[in-house]
Scaffold this active site. Structure first.
Site, mmCIF file in Angstrom:
data_model
loop_
_atom_site.group_PDB
_atom_site.id
_atom_site.type_symbol
_atom_site.label_atom_id
_atom_site.label_comp_id
_atom_site.label_asym_id
_atom_site.label_seq_id
_atom_site.Cartn_x
_atom_site.Cartn_y
_atom_site.Cartn_z
ATOM 1 N N CYS A 56 46.691 40.994 36.644
ATOM 2 C CA CYS A 56 45.580 40.077 36.913
ATOM 3 C C CYS A 56 45.148 39.379 35.622
ATOM 4 O O CYS A 56 44.867 40.031 34.621
ATOM 5 C CB CYS A 56 44.400 40.852 37.501
ATOM 6 N N CYS A 59 41.406 40.488 34.564
ATOM 7 C CA CYS A 59 41.030 41.850 34.190
ATOM 8 C C CYS A 59 40.891 41.972 32.673
ATOM 9 O O CYS A 59 41.571 41.268 31.918
ATOM 10 C CB CYS A 59 42.090 42.842 34.684
ATOM 11 N N HIS A 122 38.339 45.079 39.048
ATOM 12 C CA HIS A 122 39.159 44.176 39.855
ATOM 13 C C HIS A 122 38.859 44.274 41.353
ATOM 14 O O HIS A 122 39.015 43.315 42.104
ATOM 15 C CB HIS A 122 40.630 44.538 39.601
ATOM 16 N N ASN A 160 34.232 30.493 44.925
ATOM 17 C CA ASN A 160 35.081 30.479 46.117
ATOM 18 C C ASN A 160 35.500 31.904 46.341
ATOM 19 O O ASN A 160 36.145 32.489 45.474
ATOM 20 C CB ASN A 160 36.354 29.653 45.889
ATOM 21 N N SER A 168 42.279 31.972 44.286
ATOM 22 C CA SER A 168 43.642 32.344 43.915
ATOM 23 C C SER A 168 43.766 33.794 43.463
ATOM 24 O O SER A 168 44.868 34.289 43.303
ATOM 25 C CB SER A 168 44.134 31.416 42.795
ATOM 26 N N HIS A 171 40.100 39.172 41.924
ATOM 27 C CA HIS A 171 39.174 39.667 40.896
ATOM 28 C C HIS A 171 37.842 38.916 41.051
ATOM 29 O O HIS A 171 37.847 37.693 41.148
ATOM 30 C CB HIS A 171 39.759 39.436 39.496
ATOM 31 N N HIS A 173 35.070 36.658 40.686
ATOM 32 C CA HIS A 173 34.804 35.615 39.691
ATOM 33 C C HIS A 173 34.266 34.360 40.352
ATOM 34 O O HIS A 173 34.431 34.145 41.553
ATOM 35 C CB HIS A 173 36.080 35.264 38.912
ATOM 36 N N GLN A 175 33.061 30.004 39.159
ATOM 37 C CA GLN A 175 33.392 28.937 38.214
ATOM 38 C C GLN A 175 32.152 28.123 37.877
ATOM 39 O O GLN A 175 31.173 28.133 38.630
ATOM 40 C CB GLN A 175 34.441 28.012 38.811
HETATM 41 P P1 H2U Z 1 39.872 30.198 41.727
HETATM 42 O O1 H2U Z 1 40.748 31.283 42.188
HETATM 43 O O2 H2U Z 1 38.465 30.279 42.282
HETATM 44 O O3 H2U Z 1 40.521 28.860 41.876
HETATM 45 O O4 H2U Z 1 39.631 30.395 40.138
HETATM 46 C C1 H2U Z 1 40.608 30.732 39.249
HETATM 47 C C2 H2U Z 1 40.469 29.822 38.057
HETATM 48 O O5 H2U Z 1 40.968 30.476 36.923
HETATM 49 C C3 H2U Z 1 41.267 28.530 38.236
HETATM 50 O O6 H2U Z 1 40.407 27.428 38.091
HETATM 51 C C4 H2U Z 1 41.678 29.567 36.119
HETATM 52 C C5 H2U Z 1 42.289 28.584 37.105
HETATM 53 O O7 H2U Z 1 42.468 27.326 36.502
HETATM 54 N N1 H2U Z 1 42.656 30.291 35.326
HETATM 55 C C6 H2U Z 1 42.550 30.314 33.953
HETATM 56 O O8 H2U Z 1 41.649 29.672 33.397
HETATM 57 N N2 H2U Z 1 43.414 31.057 33.203
HETATM 58 C C7 H2U Z 1 44.452 31.771 33.730
HETATM 59 O O9 H2U Z 1 45.166 32.431 33.005
HETATM 60 C C8 H2U Z 1 44.706 31.710 35.190
HETATM 61 C C9 H2U Z 1 43.704 30.973 36.023
HETATM 62 ZN ZN ZN Z 2 41.519 41.772 37.800
#
Ligand code: H2U
Ligand code: ZN
Length: 351
Positions: A56, A59, A122, A160, A168, A171, A173, A175
């Site tokens: 992940c 994490c 996680h 989201n 995606s 974990h 989180h 934004q």
């Molecule tokens: P979502 O799953 O809510 O889209 O958020 C994940 C965000 O994390 C996504 O905007 C960022 C993606 O660009 N990300 C990073 O900044 N670094 C990473 O190593 C993977 C994902």
């Molecule tokens: Zn994680």
């Protein structure tokens, strides 16, 4: 049907309701709520994850895709998105094209995108965080709002949750996107709250809260500082609006006890959502507060929207298609019925 008590007869028949925050209408078709469903069933989202997943990118101690390594964080952790949708301090090579042509308008913009990990664990989600950890999330939201608001006009905090909402990574989180312009939703709410204040000398959402506390049928839960209701104009089946019960324009203005009470009510709401269909309930949620500019803010009330896609079970979702795309939003289950269902799903100790 017991769900229908307190609903005036007209509310049982097709009608339209106005969303005063956006100016858009919602078509309500209560008589249709019993039609058969033969459509898609998504897989229920199961959550039985490790507390730390070596693969992940959110994490603690793991490497992100961009190559940076996450620290061994113990609480919340905020970092710059490695794939930002908006760029900061960009030097534009040219002014936007075609600025003279009214049909093909564009503008240059700047901003930042951040990711906020709610917990090092996680396998947790907001409803599963301890109250101390939830309070740390509230503090992070407030701090980032203040820091980014010093530089940008709009700070959009959102989460989201769940693959169904395009998230995606499980974990926990959210934004934050901060921009030097007001996005359309913000502009719309700004215009309409200011118009209401000019017309009535009161903040629109203060009046909504007062009315709904008196009426009760759309209230889901409340405490000394906050209330959660299904808005009269809700588009999504179990959409809710989280409102303060005191005047406040922005997140960073919340005092200690208001933050504590916010942590509590977010926890109650998200637990109630999880209980509704016995699943880790997907949604998009986000905060709206007064823009960071030099104008007065008394027309504004800070608030959060929760937009969950689920309609009838962990797998049957509402699609915003056809009529919604071509005409306007439509719903079958009334906001009053949705509020009653949500109240029935509240944790026992707050019912
Ligand atoms: P979502 O799953 O809510 O889209 O958020 C994940 C965000 O994390 C996504 O905007 C960022 C993606 O660009 N990300 C990073 O900044 N670094 C990473 O190593 C993977 C994902
Ligand atoms: Zn994680």
């Amino acid at each position: 049907m017991s769900d229908n008590k307190n609903i005036s007869p007209a509310m049982d028949q097709p009608h339209r309701r106005l969303n005063p925050l956006t100016g858009q209408h919602i078509l309500v078709s209560p008589h249709r709520a019993k039609r058969p469903w033969l459509g898609q069933k998504d897989e229920p989202e199961s959550r039985n994850l490790p507390n730390h997943d070596p693969d992940c990118y959110l994490c603690p101690r793991n490497e992100r895709i961009g190559g940076d390594k996450n620290p061994d964080y113990q609480s919340t952790y905020v970092f710059d998105n490695d794939f930002p949708a908006i760029l900061d301090e960009i030097e534009y090579s040219e002014e936007p094209q075609n600025t003279q042509n009214p049909l093909f308008q564009s503008e240059n913009i700047t901003g930042v995108c951040k990711v906020i990990c709610f917990s090092p664990d996680h396998n947790l989600t907001l409803p599963k965080l301890s109250i101390t950890a939830m309070r740390a999330v509230v503090d992070s939201w407030c701090d980032e709002s203040q820091k980014l608001g010093a530089k940008y006009q709009w700070v959009q905090i959102f989460e989201n949750k769940g693959a169904m909402m395009g998230c995606s990574n499980p974990h926990p989180h959210g934004q934050i996107w901060a921009t030097d312009f007001l996005p359309d939703e913000a502009q719309n709410e700004d215009d309409r709250q200011r118009d209401y204040f000019t017309a009535y000398g009161r903040a629109m959402l203060t009046d909504v809260a007062e009315h709904e506390l008196g009426q009760k049928e759309r209230i889901v839960t409340q405490n000394d500082d906050w209330l959660v209701l299904v808005p009269y104009w809700a588009e999504w089946p179990f959409e809710t609006l989280l409102l303060p019960r005191f005047p406040v324009a922005r997140m960073d203005q919340l005092d200690e006890s208001q933050r504590d009470n916010l942590a509590h009510i977010v926890q109650i709401l998200t637990r109630c959502y999880d209980a509704l269909f016995g699943t880790s309930f997907p949604y998009s949620m986000g905060w709206h507060g007064a823009p960071f500019d030099n104008r007065t803010t008394q027309a504004w009330q800070l608030h959060a929207h929760f937009y969950p896609p689920l309609l009838r079970s962990a797998t049957v979702r509402k699609f915003m298609v056809g009529y919604e795309m071509m005409a306007e939003s439509q719903r079958d289950i009334t906001p009053e019925q949705a509020a009653s269902r949500l109240r029935d799903s509240l944790p026992r100790d707050v019912q």
